[in-house]
Each structure stands twice: as structure tokens, then as C-alpha cells.
Design a protein around this motif. Structure first.
Motif, short mmCIF file in Angstrom:
data_model
loop_
_atom_site.label_atom_id
_atom_site.label_comp_id
_atom_site.label_asym_id
_atom_site.label_seq_id
_atom_site.Cartn_x
_atom_site.Cartn_y
_atom_site.Cartn_z
N ASP A 31 -3.41 3.87 9.51
CA ASP A 31 -3.79 2.66 8.30
C ASP A 31 -4.60 3.45 7.15
O ASP A 31 -4.67 4.49 7.20
CB ASP A 31 -4.71 1.73 9.10
N ASN A 32 -4.90 2.60 6.29
CA ASN A 32 -5.36 2.94 4.95
C ASN A 32 -6.73 3.94 5.05
O ASN A 32 -7.07 4.64 4.52
CB ASN A 32 -5.61 1.82 3.99
N ASP A 82 -3.91 -3.55 7.39
CA ASP A 82 -4.21 -2.77 5.92
C ASP A 82 -5.33 -2.66 5.47
O ASP A 82 -5.79 -2.03 4.72
CB ASP A 82 -3.21 -3.30 5.11
N ASP A 113 3.70 -0.03 3.22
CA ASP A 113 3.83 0.55 4.53
C ASP A 113 3.45 2.23 3.88
O ASP A 113 4.48 2.59 3.16
CB ASP A 113 5.13 0.60 5.28
N GLN A 114 2.75 2.96 4.50
CA GLN A 114 2.30 4.11 4.20
C GLN A 114 3.40 5.16 4.33
O GLN A 114 3.75 6.14 3.59
CB GLN A 114 1.12 4.60 4.83
N LEU A 134 -0.46 -1.81 -2.61
CA LEU A 134 -0.95 -0.76 -2.15
C LEU A 134 -2.34 -0.01 -2.53
O LEU A 134 -3.09 0.06 -1.95
CB LEU A 134 0.17 0.14 -1.57
N THR A 151 -5.27 -2.21 -2.30
CA THR A 151 -5.64 -2.36 -1.02
C THR A 151 -6.50 -1.05 -0.53
O THR A 151 -7.50 -1.36 0.33
CB THR A 151 -4.47 -2.83 -0.03
#
Ligand code: GLU
Ligand code: MG
Length: 455
Positions: A53-54, A83, A140-141, A424, A427
């Protein structure tokens, strides 16, 4: 299916961002079905699907082996709320993510499916997150990292990368930090005291086809380090996840506990997550002889490095580590074999030394590639390299000294925010600001304590 160019490289062909349509689902189902017997014969009963996750936490959903084919084809449900998870599982409401609504599908990458030697009965596969429709999820990373590698390839370039993993081994039964060995820094005694542990770890990695280059006791009490062979950047990020989780599994089986935190004890030497990267064109490593394009790539990384800290040094604990004289390399500079400049030019690659293991490795490779490509595109010039300790010069710019500084720079960095996309990037910033707000009254040691066992 999205139209994709040919890259002439097996791995990079895999970085096509495919829509998982019905033909693709059939293919994936068949492929996983073919794998069943082999996995069953190796006593696998559960397959863990992970994403990071982030806030740098590896999250997971698992399926029984019999369900793998279904998962490969249709994915496994996961809320997009992950996220906006903080490292301590606190959930924030972000501008582009949060709340109870929505579902994504975790699609295991069968090419990287690995039987876990440190967890008998388990296999693991990194997952890409798609919408239920099969369309790739833009936040999505891992897909972000794939996209970055594809962008490189569109310019005729490839990269090879590897993360160095550092961790400290502590005793269990206490939230406090008690190192599991009293052996000296780089001391053979440490390896003697934990001899079986070290061998079990290296064997487990070997059985998982992780090619270890080197293993050694590091400077801090109870600290060790592993470096692995260079590979495709997405594979390198996968390997970083796999190595960390293998270290964790083997350490726990030995009744001990690993900390990957940037600062296990405030004031001590931290754990880094240095990234090594080389850049290739037509089979030539451009870092061999530090050729022009490699210089411009490095200049791009250096230009964006303060902003990149929001990705590579993403936690409050990161800034306890990013101080001079601990080889965390907190200066915006480069130097040949210089261990205090953020960029260390090694014989045939660039080491970005300032990053740590609270970072999401997929975001790290995506961010570094975007920054480097910007350097190539703009013809960025590289300043003189430093061959002294930057602290002695007194006027070398520091990397951010706080998470806030890093996030402010990141949000103002048009190249990085565009590469990540508004949602992204926004976020990532929301999550960082959420962490700052939640722990605004915490002391440095308090931050070290709450971060110590999380990543
Ligand atoms: N442990 C140091 C760090 O925090 C790195 C030591 C080394 O140069 O390997 O990054
Ligand atoms: Mg080291």
C-alpha cells in the motif's frame, strides 16, 4: 485488449497493462490449472496474494491452492480503501480514495509465483489490482512500476535494479528494542551467535530462486543486510517484498523478530533500503564509464530527489534516519563511491542511498524512472561530484528534514505528479499528511517506537 508494442524482452512484454478480458481470463485459468500439480506435489496448500500500500505495508489476501485458477482468472476482491491505510492501520478519508464503497480484483502474477521456503505449505504471488471489469486500476502501485518500465522501453532503454535490504534482529516478548545478538558491527561473532538463523535464511532465499549477492552483519546492534542480483525493476520490487517477508518468516521461526524500520532506536544507525539501478541501451550498460545518457538520467534523479523523498523516505520515522554521519546519505549530491551523498556512483550502477524500507518499492522504481527520464528529456546537467564528506563543506543542500517538507515538494513537482497521475499522487500526499496529523505530538522516540515493528 490494449494494443502493445513489442519490446524484444520477455519481462518487458509482461509489462503490458492488459485488460483482463474473457480471452485473458481463459488463458490465466488454464495457466494456473497447469501449475496445480507441481504446487500440490510441493505441498502447497495456500497461496498468498500481496500488494504494497501507499504507506509501505505489504497487505494480502490468500486463496487455497484449489482456488488459484479462479483467482488468476477473476481476481480476488479487495476494497480500494487500502489506498488510504496508514502504516498503523488507521484509515483516513482521502481526496480520491476512502470509504466503504467499491471493489477491486487482485490478480496474481503467475510468472512470479514462488513456493515459500520459510513458510511450509505456502506459496506467494505479487498481485496487480484491476477493476472488476478487468481494466487496470490507475492507482495500483505495481502497475505504476510496470508503466514506468514500459515508458523506458518505448525510448529503447531498459533498466536493471536491486534493493539492499537492511534489518535488525530483536528479541521477542517485549515491545522495547533488545537486540538478539551482542556481536559487533560487521563482526563475525554476530554470525556465529545466530549461525543457524543465517544459514536457514540464505537457504530459504536460494530455494526461492532469489540470487543473493552478499550477506553481512551491518553497523547497528543486531543488524544484517542482504543484497540481490540486478533484475528488471518490477521484478526487483517483487524481490524486495519477497526478501523482507522471507526474513520475517525465518526470523520468527527462530523465535526472534525483525525490524525494517528506518530508525529502530532514535539516535542509532538506521535501516536503509538503498536502490541500485543501471540503464541499458542496445545491450550496453550506460553506467559503464558513466556515459552521457546515464549522467543525464542521474541529473534528473538528483533534480527531483527532494520530491522523491515523499516516495522513498515516506514515513515520519524516515526523517529520524535522514541525518548526517549515519551513512543514510542525506545530502542532495552525488559522488563516486561516496557513502554520504544521496547518489553514490558505484562501478557500473547508481545507488540511491537515501531511501528506506518504509517505502513502497514499486512506487520507488516508478518515481526514479520518471525522474531519470525527465533528466534525459531535458538534457539536465550533472553538477560536480563530491569526493569528500558533504557535512564538512557546510553548504551542500540537505534532503528534506521532515516529511512535510518532502510532501510539499512532491506536490509541487509536475513531473512526478504527472507520472503518477493526479489521483495516485494526491492519495500518496493524503496518506503522508494523515500520518503527520495523527502523530503531530509524538516525540522522536515515540515515532521510533510506533514504527519499529510495522513494516
Ligand atoms: N544503515 C545505513 C542506512 O541507514 C546504510 C549503511 C550502508 O552504507 O550500507 O542507510
Ligand atoms: Mg548497508
Amino acid at each position: 485488449m490494449v494494443d502493445q508494442p513489442e519490446f524484444g524482452d520477455e519481462r518487458q512484454n509482461a509489462h503490458t497493462l492488459r485488460i483482463v478480458d474473457s480471452a485473458e481470463r481463459d488463458q490465466r485459468f488454464e495457466r494456473a490449472t497447469e501449475l496445480f500439480d507441481g504446487l500440490h506435489a510441493r505441498n502447497v496448500s495456500v497461496v498468498a496474494l500481496t500488494w504494497v500500500d501507499n504507506s509501505g505495508i505489504t497487505r494480502t489476501k490468500s486463496v487455497p491452492l484449489r482456488r488459484l485458477a479462479h483467482a488468476a482468472a477473476h481476481g480476488v476482491g479487495a476494497s480500494p480503501v487500502f489506498d488510504v491505510f496508514l502504516f498503523d492501520d488507521w484509515i483516513i478519508q482521502g481526496r480520491f480514495a476512502g470509504g466503504p464503497v467499491g471493489d477491486l480484483r487482485l490478480h496474481p502474477d503467475l510468472d512470479r509465483l514462488t513456493v515459500l521456503a520459510g513458510q511450509p505449505g505456502w506459496a506467494w504471488a505479487p498481485a496487480d489490482r484491476h477493476f472488476q471489469s478487468g481494466v487496470p486500476y490507475p492507482m495500483d502501485q505495481r502497475l505504476q512500476a510496470r508503466k514506468a518500465v514500459r515508458t523506458l522501453a518505448e525510448q529503447g532503454l531498459t533498466a536493471r535494479a536491486g534493493f539492499e535490504i537492511e534489518w535488525c534482529v530483536g528479541k521477542t516478548g517485549t515491545e522495547d528494542w533488545v537486540p538478539a545478538t551482542s556481536g559487533s558491527a560487521y563482526g563475525h561473532a554476530r554470525q556465529v551467535e545466530l549461525s543457524d538463523y543465517c544459514v536457514d535464511l540464505l537457504n530459504a532465499l536460494d530455494q526461492q530462486d532469489v540470487e543473493v549477492l552478499q550477506f553481512h552483519p551491518e553497523y547497528a546492534p543486531g543488524q544484517f543486510e542482504i543484497s540481490t542480483t540486478p533484475e528488471d525493476p518490477v521484478a526487483a520490487a517483487d524481490t524486495a517484498v519477497l526478501v523482507k517477508e522471507t526474513v520475517r518468516a525465518v526470523t520468527i521461526r527462530h523465535g526472534l523478530r525483525p525490524s525494517f524500520s528506518p530508525k529502530v532506536v532514535n539516535g542509532g544507525v538506521g535501516n536503509g533500503g538503498h536502490l541500485h539501478l543501471s540503464l541499458w541501451r542496445d545491450g550496453t550498460n550506460l553506467f559503464d564509464g558513466f556515459q552521457d545518457e546515464a549522467r543525464r538520467f542521474s541529473a534528473g534523479v538528483l533534480t527531483h530527489l527532494r520530491a522523491l523523498c515523499a516516495i522513498g523516505c515516506p514515513s515520519l520515522a524516515s526523517y529520524l534516519r535522514l541525518v548526517p554521519n549515519t551513512w543514510a546519505a542525506p545530502f542532495v549530491a552525488w559522488g563516486e563511491e561516496n557513502r554520504e551523498t544521496a547518489l553514490r556512483l558505484v562501478r557500473d550502477n547508481l545507488e540511491i542511498k537515501c531511501f528506506d524500507l518504509t517505502a513502497n518499492p514499486y512506487l520507488v522504481v516508478a518515481g526514479v524512472i520518471a525522474a531519470g527520464l525527465d533528466g534525459i528529456a531535458t538534457g539536465a546537467g550533472l553538477p560536480e561530484g563530491l569526493n569528500v564528506d558533504p557535512a564538512l563543506l557546510g553548504d551542500v543542500q540537505r534532503l528534506p528534514t521532515s516529511l512535510k517538507e518532502a510532501v510539499d515538494e512532491f506536490e509541487e513537482d509536475a513531473v512526478l505528479t504527472e507520472a503518477f497521475g493526479r489521483e495516485l499522487a494526491g492519495t500518496i500526499a493524503d496518506v503522508r499528511r494523515g500520518e503527520m496529523e495523527r502523530y503531530k505530538d509524538a516525540s522522536p522516540q515515540g515515532i521510533a517506537n510506533i514504527t519499529r515493528w510495522r513494516h
